[in-house]
Design a protein around this motif. Structure first.
Motif, PDB file in Angstrom:
ATOM      1  N   THR A   1       0.990  -1.158  -0.015  1.00  0.00           N
ATOM      2  CA  THR A   1      -0.049   0.000  -0.047  1.00  0.00           C
ATOM      3  C   THR A   1       1.010   1.246   0.215  1.00  0.00           C
ATOM      4  O   THR A   1       0.747   2.306  -0.840  1.00  0.00           O
ATOM      5  CB  THR A   1      -0.944   0.088   1.109  1.00  0.00           C
ATOM      6  OG1 THR A   1      -1.783  -1.073   1.170  1.00  0.00           O
ATOM      7  CG2 THR A   1      -1.895   1.255   1.355  1.00  0.00           C
ATOM      8  N   THR A   2       1.609   1.436   0.922  1.00  0.00           N
ATOM      9  CA  THR A   2       2.595   2.565   1.098  1.00  0.00           C
ATOM     10  C   THR A   2       3.740   2.588   0.295  1.00  0.00           C
ATOM     11  O   THR A   2       4.410   3.615  -0.042  1.00  0.00           O
ATOM     12  CB  THR A   2       2.916   2.713   2.421  1.00  0.00           C
ATOM     13  OG1 THR A   2       3.879   1.677   2.926  1.00  0.00           O
ATOM     14  CG2 THR A   2       1.937   2.711   3.571  1.00  0.00           C
ATOM     15  N   GLN A   3       4.145   1.518  -0.579  1.00  0.00           N
ATOM     16  CA  GLN A   3       5.431   1.347  -1.162  1.00  0.00           C
ATOM     17  C   GLN A   3       6.740   1.535  -0.593  1.00  0.00           C
ATOM     18  O   GLN A   3       7.884   1.648  -1.060  1.00  0.00           O
ATOM     19  CB  GLN A   3       5.030   2.348  -2.748  1.00  0.00           C
ATOM     20  CG  GLN A   3       3.871   2.243  -3.389  1.00  0.00           C
ATOM     21  CD  GLN A   3       4.073   0.763  -3.876  1.00  0.00           C
ATOM     22  OE1 GLN A   3       4.928   0.408  -4.644  1.00  0.00           O
ATOM     23  NE2 GLN A   3       2.908   0.137  -3.622  1.00  0.00           N
ATOM     24  N   GLU A   4       6.654   1.723   0.831  1.00  0.00           N
ATOM     25  CA  GLU A   4       7.551   1.900   1.784  1.00  0.00           C
ATOM     26  C   GLU A   4       8.556   0.614   1.643  1.00  0.00           C
ATOM     27  O   GLU A   4       8.032  -0.594   1.548  1.00  0.00           O
ATOM     28  CB  GLU A   4       7.284   1.966   3.109  1.00  0.00           C
ATOM     29  CG  GLU A   4       8.547   2.573   3.968  1.00  0.00           C
ATOM     30  CD  GLU A   4       8.191   2.847   5.333  1.00  0.00           C
ATOM     31  OE1 GLU A   4       9.080   3.281   6.290  1.00  0.00           O
ATOM     32  OE2 GLU A   4       6.902   2.735   5.728  1.00  0.00           O
ATOM     33  N   THR A   5       9.803   0.754   1.379  1.00  0.00           N
ATOM     34  CA  THR A   5      10.795  -0.299   1.165  1.00  0.00           C
ATOM     35  C   THR A   5      11.832  -0.506   2.402  1.00  0.00           C
ATOM     36  O   THR A   5      12.262   0.447   3.126  1.00  0.00           O
ATOM     37  CB  THR A   5      11.717  -0.235  -0.009  1.00  0.00           C
ATOM     38  OG1 THR A   5      12.531   1.059   0.039  1.00  0.00           O
ATOM     39  CG2 THR A   5      10.790  -0.075  -1.318  1.00  0.00           C
ATOM     40  N   PHE A   6      12.144  -1.725   2.671  1.00  0.00           N
ATOM     41  CA  PHE A   6      12.938  -1.935   3.821  1.00  0.00           C
ATOM     42  C   PHE A   6      14.102  -3.071   3.236  1.00  0.00           C
ATOM     43  O   PHE A   6      13.943  -4.104   2.832  1.00  0.00           O
ATOM     44  CB  PHE A   6      12.310  -2.844   4.815  1.00  0.00           C
ATOM     45  CG  PHE A   6      11.231  -2.056   5.424  1.00  0.00           C
ATOM     46  CD1 PHE A   6      11.347  -0.844   6.300  1.00  0.00           C
ATOM     47  CD2 PHE A   6       9.860  -2.000   5.203  1.00  0.00           C
ATOM     48  CE1 PHE A   6      10.277  -0.143   7.045  1.00  0.00           C
ATOM     49  CE2 PHE A   6       8.646  -1.230   5.653  1.00  0.00           C
ATOM     50  CZ  PHE A   6       9.237  -0.203   6.343  1.00  0.00           C
ATOM     51  N   LEU A   7      15.505  -2.814   3.625  1.00  0.00           N
ATOM     52  CA  LEU A   7      16.283  -3.618   3.102  1.00  0.00           C
ATOM     53  C   LEU A   7      16.858  -4.544   4.248  1.00  0.00           C
ATOM     54  O   LEU A   7      17.004  -4.222   5.275  1.00  0.00           O
ATOM     55  CB  LEU A   7      17.743  -2.632   2.871  1.00  0.00           C
ATOM     56  CG  LEU A   7      17.358  -1.662   1.663  1.00  0.00           C
ATOM     57  CD1 LEU A   7      18.529  -0.889   1.551  1.00  0.00           C
ATOM     58  CD2 LEU A   7      16.869  -1.941   0.311  1.00  0.00           C
ATOM     59  N   VAL A   8      16.818  -5.855   3.808  1.00  0.00           N
ATOM     60  CA  VAL A   8      17.115  -7.163   4.917  1.00  0.00           C
ATOM     61  C   VAL A   8      17.973  -7.826   4.720  1.00  0.00           C
ATOM     62  O   VAL A   8      18.385  -8.239   3.493  1.00  0.00           O
ATOM     63  CB  VAL A   8      15.540  -7.714   4.879  1.00  0.00           C
ATOM     64  CG1 VAL A   8      15.695  -8.854   5.712  1.00  0.00           C
ATOM     65  CG2 VAL A   8      14.569  -7.086   5.223  1.00  0.00           C
ATOM     66  N   ASP A   9      18.772  -7.889   5.760  1.00  0.00           N
ATOM     67  CA  ASP A   9      19.998  -8.872   5.715  1.00  0.00           C
ATOM     68  C   ASP A   9      19.899 -10.140   6.411  1.00  0.00           C
ATOM     69  O   ASP A   9      19.358  -9.958   7.711  1.00  0.00           O
ATOM     70  CB  ASP A   9      21.166  -8.000   6.397  1.00  0.00           C
ATOM     71  CG  ASP A   9      22.280  -8.658   6.157  1.00  0.00           C
ATOM     72  OD1 ASP A   9      22.562  -9.874   5.472  1.00  0.00           O
ATOM     73  OD2 ASP A   9      23.693  -8.228   6.653  1.00  0.00           O
ATOM     74  N   GLU A  10      19.709 -11.223   5.875  1.00  0.00           N
ATOM     75  CA  GLU A  10      19.480 -12.495   6.412  1.00  0.00           C
ATOM     76  C   GLU A  10      20.865 -12.873   7.073  1.00  0.00           C
ATOM     77  O   GLU A  10      21.768 -13.280   6.591  1.00  0.00           O
ATOM     78  CB  GLU A  10      18.914 -13.456   5.403  1.00  0.00           C
ATOM     79  CG  GLU A  10      17.658 -13.036   4.783  1.00  0.00           C
ATOM     80  CD  GLU A  10      17.261 -13.921   3.654  1.00  0.00           C
ATOM     81  OE1 GLU A  10      15.972 -14.000   3.449  1.00  0.00           O
ATOM     82  OE2 GLU A  10      18.146 -14.579   3.020  1.00  0.00           O
TER      83      GLU A  10
END
Length: 202
Positions: free
Chosen positions: A53-62
Motif C-alpha cells: 500500500t505505502t510502497q515503503e521499502t526495507f532492506l533486509v540482511d538475512e
C-alpha cells in the motif's frame, strides 16, 4: 580450517527457498525481491521488502545459524570484528557502509528430510533501534573494541559490564574453531523482543 564464507554458500541457497515460502505466507502486506547481486549483498542487502500500500521499502540482511542445524538456540551472534589475512576487519553490526534496515535472524533450522531445510524461526531486528539501544546502555563499537584489544584475547566467553550475561548477552571470541576468528556480541533473542527491538515472524 575451511572458511565459513565458502562452506555456507550451498546451505544459504537451500535456506533461501524455505525463507521465501515463509515470507509469502506470513508477510501478506509486502512484496519481496531476493537480491543476487554480490555487491548489494556485501552491503548488507539480501532481500528488499516493499509494502503493497505505502510502497515503503526495507532492506533486509538475512543472518542464519547454519552451524547449528537441528538446534534451537536462545541467542544470536552479532559480528563485531573478524580476521582476514591477519588483518582485523569490521563486522557487520557497527559497519556504517551497510545499508541494512532489518536483520532477519534465522534460528532453529531443522533438516527433517535429506538435504532439505524443513522449518525454522525468523526474528526481525530493527538495526537502528538495536544500535541506539546498545549505545544508550554504553555498549558501543569502541567500548567493545576495548575488550578485544585488551591484551591477547583468549578463546571463549567474556562478560560485558553493561549487560547481564544470563538475561541480555555477552561477548564471544571464536579464536580456536573458526578460520576468521570472529569476535561477536551474543544477545538473547527474548531480550531483544521484550525491549521492542525485535519481532518474531515464525
Amino acid at each position: 580450517m575451511k572458511s565459513a564464507f565458502t562452506s555456507d554458500l550451498g546451505k544459504e541457497k537451500r535456506l533461501s527457498e524455505l525463507l521465501d515460502t515463509y515470507y509469502s505466507q506470513y508477510l501478506k502486506h509486502y512484496l519481496f525481491e531476493r537480491i543476487h547481486n554480490i555487491q548489494e549483498q556485501l552491503q548488507g542487502v539480501d532481500v528488499i521488502f516493499k509494502h503493497r500500500t505505502t510502497q515503503e521499502t526495507f532492506l533486509v540482511d538475512e543472518k542464519a545459524q547454519l552451524d547449528y542445524i537441528n538446534e534451537d538456540l536462545p541467542t544470536f551472534a552479532f559480528e563485531l570484528h573478524y580476521l582476514k589475512k591477519g588483518a582485523l576487519k569490521e563486522g557487520w553490526l557497527f559497519d556504517s557502509s551497510k545499508k541494512t534496515d532489518f536483520y532477519a535472524l534465522v534460528t532453529a533450522i531443522y533438516e527433517d528430510e535429506p538435504a532439505k531445510y524443513t522449518s525454522c524461526k525468523i526474528t526481525f531486528v530493527n538495526r537502528k533501534k538495536l544500535v541506539a539501544f546498545l549505545e544508550a546502555m554504553g555498549v558501543t563499537r569502541n567500548s567493545l573494541l576495548d575488550y578485544y584489544q585488551h591484551g591477547s584475547l583468549p578463546h571463549g566467553k567474556l562478560e560485558v559490564r553493561e549487560l547481564n550475561p544470563k538475561k541480555a548477552g555477552y561477548l564471544y571470541h571464536s579464536k580456536n574453531n573458526k578460520a576468521e576468528q570472529p569476535f561477536n556480541l551474543i544477545l538473547k533473542l527474548d531480550f531483544l523482543v521484550t525491549h521492542g527491538i525485535a519481532k518474531t515472524l515464525v
